[in-house]
Design a protein around this motif. Structure first.
Motif, PDB file in Angstrom:
ATOM      1  N   LEU A 189       0.843  -1.191   0.000  1.00 25.48           N
ATOM      2  CA  LEU A 189       0.000   0.000   0.000  1.00 25.48           C
ATOM      3  C   LEU A 189       0.880   1.244   0.000  1.00 25.48           C
ATOM      4  N   PRO A 190       0.460   2.307  -0.683  1.00 23.86           N
ATOM      5  CA  PRO A 190       1.251   3.545  -0.716  1.00 23.86           C
ATOM      6  C   PRO A 190       1.476   4.119   0.687  1.00 23.86           C
ATOM      7  N   ILE A 191       2.510   4.918   0.790  1.00 23.91           N
ATOM      8  CA  ILE A 191       2.915   5.500   2.072  1.00 23.91           C
ATOM      9  C   ILE A 191       2.642   7.002   2.075  1.00 23.91           C
ATOM     10  N   LEU A 192       2.063   7.464   3.172  1.00 20.15           N
ATOM     11  CA  LEU A 192       1.931   8.899   3.417  1.00 20.15           C
ATOM     12  C   LEU A 192       3.237   9.316   4.078  1.00 20.15           C
ATOM     13  N   GLU A 193       4.043  10.062   3.333  1.00 21.89           N
ATOM     14  CA  GLU A 193       5.412  10.392   3.755  1.00 21.89           C
ATOM     15  C   GLU A 193       5.449  11.326   4.955  1.00 21.89           C
ATOM     16  N   SER A 194       4.580  12.308   4.952  1.00 23.18           N
ATOM     17  CA  SER A 194       4.597  13.250   6.068  1.00 23.18           C
ATOM     18  C   SER A 194       3.214  13.825   6.286  1.00 23.18           C
ATOM     19  N   ILE A 195       2.933  14.150   7.524  1.00 25.42           N
ATOM     20  CA  ILE A 195       1.734  14.896   7.892  1.00 25.42           C
ATOM     21  C   ILE A 195       2.249  16.080   8.691  1.00 25.42           C
ATOM     22  N   GLU A 196       2.097  17.262   8.149  1.00 25.48           N
ATOM     23  CA  GLU A 196       2.706  18.456   8.730  1.00 25.48           C
ATOM     24  C   GLU A 196       1.793  19.216   9.682  1.00 25.48           C
ATOM     25  N   GLY A 197       0.516  18.967   9.661  1.00 28.07           N
ATOM     26  CA  GLY A 197      -0.404  19.716  10.512  1.00 28.07           C
ATOM     27  C   GLY A 197      -1.529  20.309   9.704  1.00 28.07           C
ATOM     28  N   ARG A 198      -2.326  21.133  10.336  1.00 27.83           N
ATOM     29  CA  ARG A 198      -3.490  21.734   9.701  1.00 27.83           C
ATOM     30  C   ARG A 198      -3.078  22.818   8.719  1.00 27.83           C
ATOM     31  N   SER A 199      -3.808  22.934   7.633  1.00 31.09           N
ATOM     32  CA  SER A 199      -3.492  23.959   6.644  1.00 31.09           C
ATOM     33  C   SER A 199      -3.673  25.359   7.201  1.00 31.09           C
TER      34      SER A 199
END
Length: 184
Positions: A74-84
């Protein structure tokens, strides 16, 4: 809606692509290539009652094309930086975390608390509550404006003023940075 991604034993966040389409988009709503950061948008395919089509999560992240050591494909979500809304956009389109502006104000000892509101890429407001002084000194105002313009752009209007109170959001939480610049 189910979880968008799950962490594997190798520490990567695998996307639940069995029933979701996850896109990363730019401020104009265009899909971004793998590795570029933008807003996470989700389409949920396994609901018949009320489908979510290109649901804007408000989170900033990036997709990866790396293969995981755990063996999952399954593809990987590389980063989650926070709320826009915790990000600001420079006049040149650069997306920056709000911390880039918060650190400027946290380094000034006379400031008790603050709120930064980016009304547009051309205008940012800085609300201050000072510790001892009733009013803002011109030297402090000019220093804040100069440092904000270094990050956001020299042409950006920075309105710095003192307020008596900075109320909490409807959620009851206090937010230091709010960007009203739309992502699409």
């Amino acid at each position: 809606m189910r979880f968008i991604a799950h962490e594997c034993p190798s520490g990567n966040m695998h996307l639940s692509f069995e029933d979701l389409i996850v896109e990363i988009i730019d401020p104009n709503g265009n899909p971004l290539p793998v590795g570029e950061k933008g807003e996470i948008v989700v389409t949920h395919m396994a609901t018949s009652e009320f489908p979510f089509i290109r649901y804007r999560t408000g989170d900033i992240g990036a997709l990866s094309d790396k293969q995981c050591d755990c063996g999952r494909t399954l593809p990987i979500l590389e980063s989650i930086e926070g709320r826009s809304t915790d990000f600001v956009i420079g006049a040149d389109g650069t997306i920056m975390h709000g911390l880039s502006l918060i650190y400027i104000l946290r380094d000034i000892q006379d400031i008790k608390t603050f709120k930064i509101i980016q009304h547009s890429v051309e205008e940012t407001e800085v609300q201050l509550i000072l510790k001892n002084a009733a009013d803002l000194h011109d030297d402090m105002r000019h220093a804040i404006i100069a440092k904000f313009q270094q990050r956001l752009g020299e042409q950006v209007s920075i309105n710095v003023h003192c307020v008596k109170d900075i109320p909490a959001e409807k959620s009851g939480k206090y937010r230091y940075v709010i960007s009203k610049v739309t992502s699409a």
